[in-house]
Scaffold this motif. Structure first.
Motif, short mmCIF file in Angstrom:
data_model
loop_
_atom_site.label_atom_id
_atom_site.label_comp_id
_atom_site.label_asym_id
_atom_site.label_seq_id
_atom_site.Cartn_x
_atom_site.Cartn_y
_atom_site.Cartn_z
N ASP A 18 -18.44 28.46 20.34
CA ASP A 18 -17.69 29.35 19.46
C ASP A 18 -16.79 28.55 18.52
O ASP A 18 -16.65 28.91 17.33
N ARG A 19 -16.20 27.49 19.02
CA ARG A 19 -15.33 26.67 18.17
C ARG A 19 -16.13 26.00 17.05
O ARG A 19 -15.69 25.95 15.90
N LEU A 20 -17.31 25.50 17.41
CA LEU A 20 -18.15 24.87 16.38
C LEU A 20 -18.62 25.90 15.36
O LEU A 20 -18.68 25.63 14.15
N TYR A 21 -18.96 27.09 15.85
CA TYR A 21 -19.38 28.17 14.94
C TYR A 21 -18.27 28.53 13.97
O TYR A 21 -18.52 28.72 12.76
N SER A 22 -17.04 28.59 14.44
CA SER A 22 -15.91 28.91 13.57
C SER A 22 -15.66 27.80 12.56
O SER A 22 -15.41 28.07 11.37
N ARG A 23 -15.74 26.54 13.02
CA ARG A 23 -15.54 25.42 12.09
C ARG A 23 -16.64 25.40 11.02
O ARG A 23 -16.36 25.16 9.85
N TYR A 24 -17.85 25.67 11.44
CA TYR A 24 -18.97 25.66 10.49
C TYR A 24 -18.77 26.74 9.42
O TYR A 24 -18.94 26.48 8.22
N GLY A 25 -18.40 27.94 9.84
CA GLY A 25 -18.16 29.00 8.88
C GLY A 25 -17.00 28.69 7.96
O GLY A 25 -17.04 28.99 6.75
N ASN A 26 -15.96 28.05 8.48
CA ASN A 26 -14.81 27.71 7.67
C ASN A 26 -15.17 26.67 6.61
O ASN A 26 -14.78 26.78 5.44
N VAL A 27 -15.95 25.65 7.00
CA VAL A 27 -16.36 24.63 6.04
C VAL A 27 -17.22 25.24 4.93
O VAL A 27 -17.06 24.92 3.75
N LEU A 28 -18.13 26.13 5.30
CA LEU A 28 -18.96 26.78 4.28
C LEU A 28 -18.12 27.61 3.31
O LEU A 28 -18.39 27.63 2.10
N GLU A 29 -17.11 28.29 3.82
CA GLU A 29 -16.24 29.08 2.95
C GLU A 29 -15.48 28.18 1.98
O GLU A 29 -15.33 28.51 0.80
N VAL A 30 -14.97 27.05 2.50
CA VAL A 30 -14.24 26.13 1.63
C VAL A 30 -15.16 25.57 0.55
O VAL A 30 -14.80 25.49 -0.64
N MET A 31 -16.38 25.19 0.94
CA MET A 31 -17.32 24.66 -0.05
C MET A 31 -17.68 25.71 -1.10
O MET A 31 -17.80 25.40 -2.30
N ALA A 32 -17.85 26.97 -0.66
CA ALA A 32 -18.20 28.03 -1.61
C ALA A 32 -17.07 28.29 -2.60
O ALA A 32 -17.31 28.68 -3.75
#
Length: 310
Positions: free
Chosen positions: A161-175
């Motif tokens: 779950d922590r990795l999933y949250s970090r992954y989504g956060n990084v994608l949002e920042v990149m977008a």
């Protein structure tokens, strides 16, 4: 049938006094409850059982007065037969209640451990119902979490779950910093995906190793080696120690893999912070993106060397 019922009513009524006297002397003889009292004996054999026999007798009068010998004998032994059956039924209910209570306590303890291990602000990933827009990384994380839960390793599943949250956060920042299809965006995204897929491989290895020792009860082994050590043979002691060593080696390996995933989480956090500081309208935006990608590249190279060394 009515004659049998009438005879049973007579026999049951005649046994009330002996059973009541026996219960007054020792309530356990006449009652099947856990903590019997003399008051319960009086209520049962001075009121309830005589009332039951009276109802049986009144019901049987529709067929006239014709008590049968078989019914009379059945009434005499009715309480003696009923008490063991009632005790067995009560023990069965107590065991079932105890099992349900233990299951509830285990589930509650697991839930509390899961909540304690959960980081604030972390989104929970449902492994059986992935999000509708799940990409290959999220699908792989769902499979990894499902596998970990199947081997009863919810403690490590929380890391998914922590990795999933970090992954989504990084994608949002990149977008928010780059346009989709831009070279910097695609480069950073490919590196993030590579980091996440490496962590998924670690989760898969953790589930595989945990499945290998899933049938071993470490508490049971330690209890036998501790409390029953004097009664064990040399061969049995050696076998138990080997099993304990297997479990401990597996747990060390799981901790090493979890540490690798923690490093991946830190790399994603660093990337997210680095990208969030980029102002895309300035000339140095590309330089900042290159630095963030270089940090990820160094992490991937280091993780690869670490994997080959182990």
């Amino acid at each position: 049938m009515l004659g049998f019922l009438q005879g049973a009513a007579y026999g049951l009524f005649l046994t009330c006094l002996p059973w009541c006297l026996a219960g007054l002397a020792s309530p356990r003889l006449a009652l099947a409850v856990e903590h019997p009292t003399r008051w319960q004996v009086v209520v049962r054999y001075a009121f309830l059982v005589p009332f039951l026999s009276l109802m049986m007798w009144l019901t049987s009068l529709w067929g006239g007065f014709d008590p049968s010998l078989g019914g009379w004998l059945a009434g005499l032994v009715g309480i003696a037969v009923e008490l063991p059956l009632e005790r067995r039924w009560r023990r069965f209910r107590a065991r079932r209640h105890k099992r349900r209570l233990e299951e509830m306590l285990r589930a509650e303890a697991t839930r509390r451990r899961h909540e304690a291990a959960r980081e604030a602000g972390v989104s929970e990933l449902d492994p059986y119902h992935p999000p509708a827009d799940a990409d290959e990384v999220v699908q792989a994380l769902c499979r990894a979490k499902r596998t970990l839960l199947e081997v009863d390793r919810a403690d490590h599943a929380a890391q998914v779950d922590r990795l999933y949250s970090r992954y989504g956060n990084v994608l949002e920042v990149m977008a928010s910093r780059f346009t989709a299809g831009e070279l910097a965006h695609e480069r950073a995204r490919s590196l993030v995906v590579e980091v996440c897929m490496g962590a998924v491989d670690n989760f898969t290895a953790m589930a595989s190793q945990a499945r290998g020792v899933a049938g071993l009860d470490i508490d049971f082994i330690r209890r036998r080696l501790g409390q029953e050590a004097d009664r064990l043979s040399a061969n049995e002691t050696d076998a138990l120690r080997r099993r304990l060593a297997l479990i401990e080696d597996t747990e060390k390996s799981l901790r090493r893999l979890a540490a690798r995933n923690e490093a991946a989480l830190t790399a994603l956090d660093d990337t997210s912070v680095a990208l969030s500081r980029i102002v895309t309208g300035r000339p140095r935006a590309r330089v900042g993106a290159d630095q963030a990608c270089e940090e990820l590249r160094r992490f991937i190279d280091g993780a690869g060397r670490y994997g080959r060394e182990t």
